[in-house]
Scaffold this active site. Structure first.
Site, mmCIF file in Angstrom:
data_model
loop_
_atom_site.group_PDB
_atom_site.id
_atom_site.type_symbol
_atom_site.label_atom_id
_atom_site.label_comp_id
_atom_site.label_asym_id
_atom_site.label_seq_id
_atom_site.Cartn_x
_atom_site.Cartn_y
_atom_site.Cartn_z
ATOM 1 N N GLU A 125 -66.634 67.053 -22.597
ATOM 2 C CA GLU A 125 -66.099 65.747 -23.014
ATOM 3 C C GLU A 125 -67.182 64.952 -23.734
ATOM 4 O O GLU A 125 -68.336 64.942 -23.285
ATOM 5 C CB GLU A 125 -65.620 64.942 -21.803
ATOM 6 C CG GLU A 125 -65.079 63.563 -22.217
ATOM 7 C CD GLU A 125 -64.761 62.664 -21.042
ATOM 8 O OE1 GLU A 125 -63.668 62.819 -20.478
ATOM 9 O OE2 GLU A 125 -65.601 61.810 -20.689
ATOM 10 N N ARG A 135 -52.487 56.765 -19.033
ATOM 11 C CA ARG A 135 -51.986 55.389 -19.007
ATOM 12 C C ARG A 135 -53.065 54.406 -19.424
ATOM 13 O O ARG A 135 -52.812 53.457 -20.145
ATOM 14 C CB ARG A 135 -51.507 55.046 -17.596
ATOM 15 C CG ARG A 135 -50.803 53.699 -17.539
ATOM 16 C CD ARG A 135 -50.747 53.159 -16.139
ATOM 17 N NE ARG A 135 -52.076 52.898 -15.616
ATOM 18 C CZ ARG A 135 -52.330 52.473 -14.390
ATOM 19 N NH1 ARG A 135 -51.325 52.286 -13.559
ATOM 20 N NH2 ARG A 135 -53.556 52.244 -13.983
ATOM 21 N N GLY A 136 -54.298 54.625 -18.952
ATOM 22 C CA GLY A 136 -55.360 53.627 -19.143
ATOM 23 C C GLY A 136 -55.425 52.724 -17.934
ATOM 24 O O GLY A 136 -54.444 52.586 -17.182
ATOM 25 N N ASP A 137 -56.600 52.144 -17.697
ATOM 26 C CA ASP A 137 -56.741 51.223 -16.566
ATOM 27 C C ASP A 137 -56.068 49.894 -16.898
ATOM 28 O O ASP A 137 -56.000 49.493 -18.051
ATOM 29 C CB ASP A 137 -58.229 51.014 -16.245
ATOM 30 C CG ASP A 137 -58.797 52.222 -15.517
ATOM 31 O OD1 ASP A 137 -58.074 52.806 -14.684
ATOM 32 O OD2 ASP A 137 -59.949 52.590 -15.808
#
Ligand code: FAD
Length: 288
Positions: A17, A106-108
């Site tokens: 990553e 989703r994302g925080d």
């Protein structure tokens, strides 16, 4: 190439990553990092997406660089603060750029965030549905061996994970963890629940004592005693801590592989030398 193809036949894969820079004037140095990492021949490389959907173009630029380096790119995409229209624009752009793989997230939830209307996404499974409806992307999702911090319990967490997988996910990548037993139990629970797509184990080499506090705060994962002792002993000595962190991560990967886990994703923190050292430590094991 689609990551589902790379993961076929359960061969050993080690992927990396990277994250894009915060400022555009650092984009060339991040591309240089990508080219350095590509020399270690990872199975694929993922590139993260700015929190709150910012800097989409940075992710696209780095994904293009990964693909140009001869390594398959996986672009992360978060949806919480995006409209469905904006997500479809991003998908069009990525399709036109030859990006074939997306990690649907989703994302925080930003502090004070209010869900505005039905033009927005609430959970990652809705993004998976949107991407899969187009039919042209291989799609992965996030998973949490130590449960997602918002989940009330393991049962609820795995139930929602199963629902997300059933939307057509091709693979899962896990949050970092430092205790392999936690991951192996999680994998078994997934199988019991009928989640049988590949689960890629996320490994974070902690090469700097300063990362630890932040990583634990972000992920909520537990540190085994063995690792705590390493930090206590070497945390104040950067070179020693780096070496110990690389060896710990390499041993963690070897133990996972010995337990039948063939797909590993390394959170490289944009450090080509760390990624290269781990790959060297695994050279015969990867080609076994
Ligand atoms: P979801 O799968 O939607 O889950 C979020 C929570 O909602 C969980 O507690 C889940 O159990 C619950 N839930 C799901 N469905 C339902 C439902 N129907 N009803 C009620 N509850 C439900 N963040 C970034 O900003 N950029 C990145 O590039 C990025 N990359 C990541 C890569 C990996 C491998 C991982 C593990 C995380 C990454 N994150 C990234 C962080 C991620 O965005 C957050 O952890 C986020 O809080 C959850 O995202 P998710 O996709 O797992 O959400």
């Amino acid at each position: 190439m689609k990551i589902s193809e790379i993961l076929k036949n359960n061969k050993v894969t080690v992927s990396f990553e990277v994250f894009p820079p915060k400022e555009w004037d650092k984009i060339e140095s991040t591309k240089h990092i990508v080219r350095q990492m590509a020399k270690s021949r990872p199975a694929f490389m993922s590139v993260t997406y700015g929190a709150a959907g910012t800097r989409t173009g940075f992710t696209t630029e780095i994904a293009n660089e990964i693909n140009s380096s001869g390594v398959t790119a996986l672009s992360h995409l978060t949806c919480l603060t995006s409209t469905k229209e904006k997500i479809n624009d991003v998908l069009d752009e990525w399709h036109n750029n030859g990006i074939e793989n997306i990690l649907a997230l989703r994302g925080d939830i930003p502090k004070g965030f209010v869900f505005p209307n039905d033009q927005n996404f609430r959970y990652a499974y809705e993004l998976v549905n949107t991407i899969k409806a187009r039919g042209d992307f291989c799609v992965g999702g996030a998973s949490y061996p130590e449960i997602h911090p918002e989940s009330k319990n393991r049962i609820e967490d795995i139930q929602h994970l199963k629902e997300k997988v059933d939307c057509g996910l091709d693979f899962l990548t896990t949050q970092m963890f430092f205790d392999n037993d936690i991951f192996l139990n999680f994998k078994e629970n997934c199988l019991i629940k009928g989640i049988d797509i590949p689960i890629i184990a996320g490994i974070m080499p902690i090469t700097n004592a300063g990362y630890i506090k932040r990583s634990i705060e972000l992920s909520g994962c537990k540190l085994p005693k063995k690792f705590k002792r390493i930090v206590e002993r070497f945390g104040e000595n950067p070179a020693a801590m780096k070496q110990a962190g690389i060896i710990y991560a390499t041993e963690q990967i070897i133990d996972l592989m010995a337990n039948g886990q063939n797909n590993i994703h390394i959170y490289t923190m944009n450090k080509p030398d760390v990624a290269e050292s781990i790959m060297k430590g695994l050279s015969e094991i990867i080609n076994e």
